[in-house]
Enzyme design. Structure first.
Site, PDB file in Angstrom:
ATOM      1  N   SER A   1     113.113 123.520  98.973  1.00  0.00           N
ATOM      2  CA  SER A   1     113.387 124.763  99.690  1.00  0.00           C
ATOM      3  C   SER A   1     112.124 125.545  99.941  1.00  0.00           C
ATOM      4  O   SER A   1     112.132 126.462 100.744  1.00  0.00           O
ATOM      5  CB  SER A   1     114.391 125.621  98.933  1.00  0.00           C
ATOM      6  OG  SER A   1     114.387 125.321  97.579  1.00  0.00           O
TER       7      SER A   1
ATOM      8  N   HIS B   1     116.116 120.057 104.796  1.00  0.00           N
ATOM      9  CA  HIS B   1     116.570 121.123 103.904  1.00  0.00           C
ATOM     10  C   HIS B   1     118.002 121.540 104.225  1.00  0.00           C
ATOM     11  O   HIS B   1     118.264 122.108 105.282  1.00  0.00           O
ATOM     12  CB  HIS B   1     115.611 122.318 104.012  1.00  0.00           C
ATOM     13  CG  HIS B   1     115.952 123.423 103.075  1.00  0.00           C
ATOM     14  ND1 HIS B   1     115.911 124.751 103.413  1.00  0.00           N
ATOM     15  CD2 HIS B   1     116.375 123.384 101.787  1.00  0.00           C
ATOM     16  CE1 HIS B   1     116.281 125.478 102.389  1.00  0.00           C
ATOM     17  NE2 HIS B   1     116.578 124.676 101.385  1.00  0.00           N
TER      18      HIS B   1
ATOM     19  N   GLU C   1     117.273 122.341 108.056  1.00  0.00           N
ATOM     20  CA  GLU C   1     115.915 122.605 108.533  1.00  0.00           C
ATOM     21  C   GLU C   1     115.142 121.297 108.439  1.00  0.00           C
ATOM     22  O   GLU C   1     115.044 120.706 107.354  1.00  0.00           O
ATOM     23  CB  GLU C   1     115.248 123.696 107.694  1.00  0.00           C
ATOM     24  CG  GLU C   1     115.833 125.068 107.982  1.00  0.00           C
ATOM     25  CD  GLU C   1     115.307 126.166 107.071  1.00  0.00           C
ATOM     26  OE1 GLU C   1     115.178 127.302 107.519  1.00  0.00           O
ATOM     27  OE2 GLU C   1     115.061 125.883 105.874  1.00  0.00           O
TER      28      GLU C   1
ATOM     29  N   ASN D   1     115.105 130.593 104.133  1.00  0.00           N
ATOM     30  CA  ASN D   1     114.737 131.139 102.828  1.00  0.00           C
ATOM     31  C   ASN D   1     113.664 132.203 102.941  1.00  0.00           C
ATOM     32  O   ASN D   1     113.667 133.195 102.205  1.00  0.00           O
ATOM     33  CB  ASN D   1     114.243 130.033 101.890  1.00  0.00           C
ATOM     34  CG  ASN D   1     115.388 129.228 101.316  1.00  0.00           C
ATOM     35  OD1 ASN D   1     116.541 129.556 101.525  1.00  0.00           O
ATOM     36  ND2 ASN D   1     115.073 128.162 100.608  1.00  0.00           N
TER      37      ASN D   1
HETATM   38  N1  CAA Z   1     131.982 122.226  98.499  1.00  0.00           N
HETATM   39  C1  CAA Z   1     132.720 121.810  99.525  1.00  0.00           C
HETATM   40  N2  CAA Z   1     133.461 122.616 100.303  1.00  0.00           N
HETATM   41  C2  CAA Z   1     133.461 123.915  99.989  1.00  0.00           C
HETATM   42  C3  CAA Z   1     132.727 124.447  98.926  1.00  0.00           C
HETATM   43  C4  CAA Z   1     131.959 123.538  98.160  1.00  0.00           C
HETATM   44  N3  CAA Z   1     131.209 123.957  97.140  1.00  0.00           N
HETATM   45  N4  CAA Z   1     132.916 125.785  98.884  1.00  0.00           N
HETATM   46  C5  CAA Z   1     133.751 126.085  99.881  1.00  0.00           C
HETATM   47  N5  CAA Z   1     134.066 124.971 100.549  1.00  0.00           N
HETATM   48  C6  CAA Z   1     134.921 124.859 101.722  1.00  0.00           C
HETATM   49  C7  CAA Z   1     136.336 125.127 101.378  1.00  0.00           C
HETATM   50  O1  CAA Z   1     136.992 123.937 100.975  1.00  0.00           O
HETATM   51  C8  CAA Z   1     136.864 125.652 102.690  1.00  0.00           C
HETATM   52  O2  CAA Z   1     137.110 124.559 103.593  1.00  0.00           O
HETATM   53  P1  CAA Z   1     138.335 124.570 104.631  1.00  0.00           P
HETATM   54  O3  CAA Z   1     138.142 125.796 105.475  1.00  0.00           O
HETATM   55  O4  CAA Z   1     138.141 123.286 105.389  1.00  0.00           O
HETATM   56  O5  CAA Z   1     139.565 124.592 103.828  1.00  0.00           O
HETATM   57  C9  CAA Z   1     135.695 126.436 103.280  1.00  0.00           C
HETATM   58  O6  CAA Z   1     134.536 125.885 102.650  1.00  0.00           O
HETATM   59  C10 CAA Z   1     135.789 127.910 103.008  1.00  0.00           C
HETATM   60  O7  CAA Z   1     135.881 128.084 101.604  1.00  0.00           O
HETATM   61  P2  CAA Z   1     136.727 129.202 100.869  1.00  0.00           P
HETATM   62  O8  CAA Z   1     137.857 129.666 101.741  1.00  0.00           O
HETATM   63  O9  CAA Z   1     137.027 128.771  99.488  1.00  0.00           O
HETATM   64  O10 CAA Z   1     135.686 130.323 100.629  1.00  0.00           O
HETATM   65  P3  CAA Z   1     134.992 131.291 101.617  1.00  0.00           P
HETATM   66  O11 CAA Z   1     135.690 131.442 102.921  1.00  0.00           O
HETATM   67  O12 CAA Z   1     134.773 132.484 100.775  1.00  0.00           O
HETATM   68  O13 CAA Z   1     133.599 130.589 101.915  1.00  0.00           O
HETATM   69  C11 CAA Z   1     131.367 130.007 101.451  1.00  0.00           C
HETATM   70  C12 CAA Z   1     132.767 130.147 100.882  1.00  0.00           C
HETATM   71  C13 CAA Z   1     131.340 128.915 102.491  1.00  0.00           C
HETATM   72  C14 CAA Z   1     130.448 129.677 100.282  1.00  0.00           C
HETATM   73  C15 CAA Z   1     130.977 131.391 102.114  1.00  0.00           C
HETATM   74  O14 CAA Z   1     131.132 132.411 101.193  1.00  0.00           O
HETATM   75  C16 CAA Z   1     129.546 131.409 102.638  1.00  0.00           C
HETATM   76  O15 CAA Z   1     129.268 130.974 103.733  1.00  0.00           O
HETATM   77  N6  CAA Z   1     128.613 131.982 101.818  1.00  0.00           N
HETATM   78  C17 CAA Z   1     127.194 132.040 102.162  1.00  0.00           C
HETATM   79  C18 CAA Z   1     126.518 130.850 101.584  1.00  0.00           C
HETATM   80  C19 CAA Z   1     125.039 130.831 101.847  1.00  0.00           C
HETATM   81  O16 CAA Z   1     124.415 131.796 102.236  1.00  0.00           O
HETATM   82  N7  CAA Z   1     124.428 129.672 101.606  1.00  0.00           N
HETATM   83  C20 CAA Z   1     122.988 129.506 101.749  1.00  0.00           C
HETATM   84  C21 CAA Z   1     122.301 129.804 100.452  1.00  0.00           C
HETATM   85  S1  CAA Z   1     120.569 129.576 100.564  1.00  0.00           S
HETATM   86  C22 CAA Z   1     120.387 127.923 100.353  1.00  0.00           C
HETATM   87  O17 CAA Z   1     121.266 127.191 100.067  1.00  0.00           O
HETATM   88  C23 CAA Z   1     119.014 127.435 100.581  1.00  0.00           C
HETATM   89  C24 CAA Z   1     118.248 127.229  99.356  1.00  0.00           C
HETATM   90  O18 CAA Z   1     117.255 126.520  99.443  1.00  0.00           O
HETATM   91  C25 CAA Z   1     118.570 127.888  98.105  1.00  0.00           C
END
Ligand code: CAA
Length: 567
Positions: A121, A142, A154, A192
């Site tokens: 990352s 990424h 990315e 990031n």
């Molecule tokens: N694995 C697989 N599928 C998942 C999952 C997981 N861990 N978490 C959620 N899902 C799926 C669910 O099964 C659901 O799928 P369907 O619509 O097909 O049924 C869908 O995602 C939505 O999930 P939920 O309804 O349970 O939950 P939500 O609507 O609250 O969404 C979320 C959860 C997708 C995490 C949402 O909150 C989100 O987009 N959060 C932001 C996440 C983010 O910013 N990520 C980037 C972080 S930075 C990074 O990753 C880079 C790095 O280098 C650190």
């Protein structure tokens, strides 16, 4: 013509590696999934089984499809099993020596044309590339957490990456149902580099007592429509990962917004890593669970309205009819059937305020919402007049972002009764009220503000009387960072918007939001934040000022960061 890959490998089966293996197998590729021990492999398999199991339970995947996906992944502890892979993605912990050693080993195991990709990352992909005898076939790939959900990849291309390799990896990303954004090898790439300054800022707000973890998270979810609040997101990402990313970015950028907040470092040292350890900013039912359980810091229900006085009789006082209409329109339908008094400034003599409407209404008011406008002198006069016309104990609330609440309080003659009730909300229809307490505000006045919001069904957060309060104080520096990125030709506005929308689930990217809010508004907020803090990282990006000067004010002006011809 891009190469169609069919045999791939993943090394490191933590949250990200397991997610990436799942994504690859879902797209029909044959995956060799490697980790160092049987235990780690079992954990990785468990991740994939749980994730695909949930998809079946939600009716998103058939049982037979799940079996096929699982059968396409061969779990192993032997890196030698990667000998036939055409592409290997590594997702081992973010330590250069670990990744460097792995790349050198993969270089010896895999055929010379195998693409070696890192899910790093923030570490330098160039440095990884030169540990191999094939630097031209090394890229960054990424993914974002959760990998099966977030649509961004990315694709990090170094100065030596062969163009055909970027093409192959872009084609693979498309096959996985992802959008690949190509970026040069800079710490944090796009998402990031932008996200973590904001997350770090949110932690410092909690650390300094500016706002509680619940209020910071609610403010950004409800005020900006973000899918998660910053502290809940840090728990998802992992505090240790966040600490590493920030430290690496700070080393390269020397930007204080990237200097890891001490609280992040302390929590990492204490093992409070977020969801994966069962406790971070929040406490979870068990390690790796998303279920938050109450802990010692969870506010007791109802505590916030303790001492509240009922606000049965509410009066709106506005300097202009427009402000009164705007305030009414912003409050929930039918939620506020109240008298409105308009105030006119009288240039000479008297109080400087002349009322139109029934001034007697003020005498019986429990709560007066004052929409004074941004001009401090007029607002002071209005508060002086309202303070005089209302009974002691009636709560007076300024609904304007400026001047500060304390200015209104000082003018009112009874500062303990004065609060701010600021309807924050910058993206779409989502809204939250910031209940602002100045140093002079009494606790029951703030409690009355919260009780009033609760009665209207409006979510509310507590905020100190600081520039930008909570929502704008976090949002605008984040948007300003995006402008700085653009200004530095780091990435295009389209790529930055795509990265934040697809990688972090933002409803709209920073430039689309800036055009919607208005560049002049953004500049004014940023100037105010900078004037208060004098933090160099908060100084408005020069590009923003230049665009405002040039009349590129955003959507309403037909031109901002983008053209809006059909305004
Ligand atoms: N694995 C697989 N599928 C998942 C999952 C997981 N861990 N978490 C959620 N899902 C799926 C669910 O099964 C659901 O799928 P369907 O619509 O097909 O049924 C869908 O995602 C939505 O999930 P939920 O309804 O349970 O939950 P939500 O609507 O609250 O969404 C979320 C959860 C997708 C995490 C949402 O909150 C989100 O987009 N959060 C932001 C996440 C983010 O910013 N990520 C980037 C972080 S930075 C990074 O990753 C880079 C790095 O280098 C650190």
């Amino acid at each position: 013509m891009a190469r169609e890959l069919s045999e791939v490998g993943v090394v490191g089966l933590g949250t990200m590696g397991a997610g990436i293996a799942e994504v690859l197998a879902r797209a029909g590729l044959s995956v060799t999934a490697v980790d160092v021990s049987d235990e780690a492999v079992q954990r990785g398999r468990g991740h994939v089984e749980t994730s695909t199991g949930k998809a079946v339970a939600r009716g998103r995947l058939a049982d037979a499809e799940r079996e096929e996906i699982l059968s396409r992944i061969r779990f192993t502890t032997s890196r030698a099993d990667l000998a036939a892979a055409e592409l290997v993605v590594e997702a081992v912990p973010e330590r250069m020596e670990l990744k460097g050693q792995l790349f050198a080993e993969l270089d010896a195991i895999c055929p010379p044309d195998t693409i070696l990709a890192s899910n790093t990352s923030s570490l330098s992909v160039t440095e990884l590339a030169v540990t191999t005898g094939r630097p031209g076939r090394v890229v960054g790939m990424h993914f974002f957490n959760p990998a099966p959900v977030m649509k961004l990849v990315e694709v990090v291309s170094t100065v030596v990456t062969e163009p055909s390799v970027v093409e192959d990896v872009q084609a693979l990303a498309a096959r996985l149902g992802k959008v690949g954004v190509t970026i040069g090898d800079r710490a944090g790439f796009i998402a990031n580099a932008l996200l973590f300054g904001y997350l770090n800022h949110a932690v410092s707000m909690v650390e300094t007592g500016h706002a509680t973890r619940e209020d910071v998270d609610a403010a950004m979810r409800l005020g900006c429509g973000l899918p998660m609040g910053p502290l809940a997101l840090l728990d998802l990402i992992g505090l240790d990962t966040a600490q590493e990313i920030l430290a690496t970015m700070y080393q390269q950028s020397r930007n204080r917004r990237h200097a890891p907040n001490p609280l992040i470092t302390q929590m990492t040292t204490a093992g409070l890593l977020g969801r994966k350890s069962g406790r971070g900013f929040y406490t979870y039912a068990r390690p790796h669970s998303a279920e938050v359980v109450p802990d010692a810091r969870t506010p007791a229900p109802g505590a916030v309205t303790e001492g509240a006085r009922p606000a049965d009789r509410v009066v709106v006082v506005a300097a202009t009819a427009g402000a009164a209409d705007a305030l009414r329109a912003a409050l929930p339908d039918g939620g506020l059937d109240v008298p409105v008094l308009l105030a006119q400034r009288v240039p000479e003599g008297g109080r400087g305020v002349r009322w139109t409407g029934e001034v007697d209404e003020l005498a019986g008011a429990d709560l007066v919402l004052v929409a004074g406008g941004d001009e401090p002198e007029g607002t002071r006069e209005l508060f002086a007049a309202v303070g005089e016309a209302t009974r002691p104990g009636a709560v007076l609330a300024t609904t304007s972002a400026t001047p500060p609440v304390v200015v209104c309080a000082a003018a009112s003659g009874r500062p303990a009764d004065v609060i701010g009730l600021h309807l924050a909300g910058r993206a779409g229809a989502s809204r939250v009220v910031e209940v602002v307490s100045a140093v002079s505000t009494g606790p029951d006045a703030a409690a009355t503000g919260h009780a009033f919001c609760a009665a209207l069904g409006l979510p509310a957060v507590s905020s100190p009387d600081r520039a930008g309060r909570v929502v704008d104080a976090l949002l605008f520096p984040h948007l300003n960072d995006a402008v700085r990125m653009l200004e530095a030709h780091y990435a295009t506005a389209d790529d930055i918007d795509a990265a934040m929308e697809l990688g972090c689930g933002y409803p709209v990217g920073p430039f689309a939001l800036l055009d919607a809010v208005g560049l002049d508004v953004a500049l004014a907020v940023e100037q105010e934040l900078y004037a208060e803090s004098r933090e160099p990282g908060l100084a408005p990006a020069p590009l923003l000022g230049h665009l405002v000067t040039a009349g590129h004010l955003g959507r309403t002006a037909g031109r901002g960061f983008r053209d809006h011809p059909s305004r």
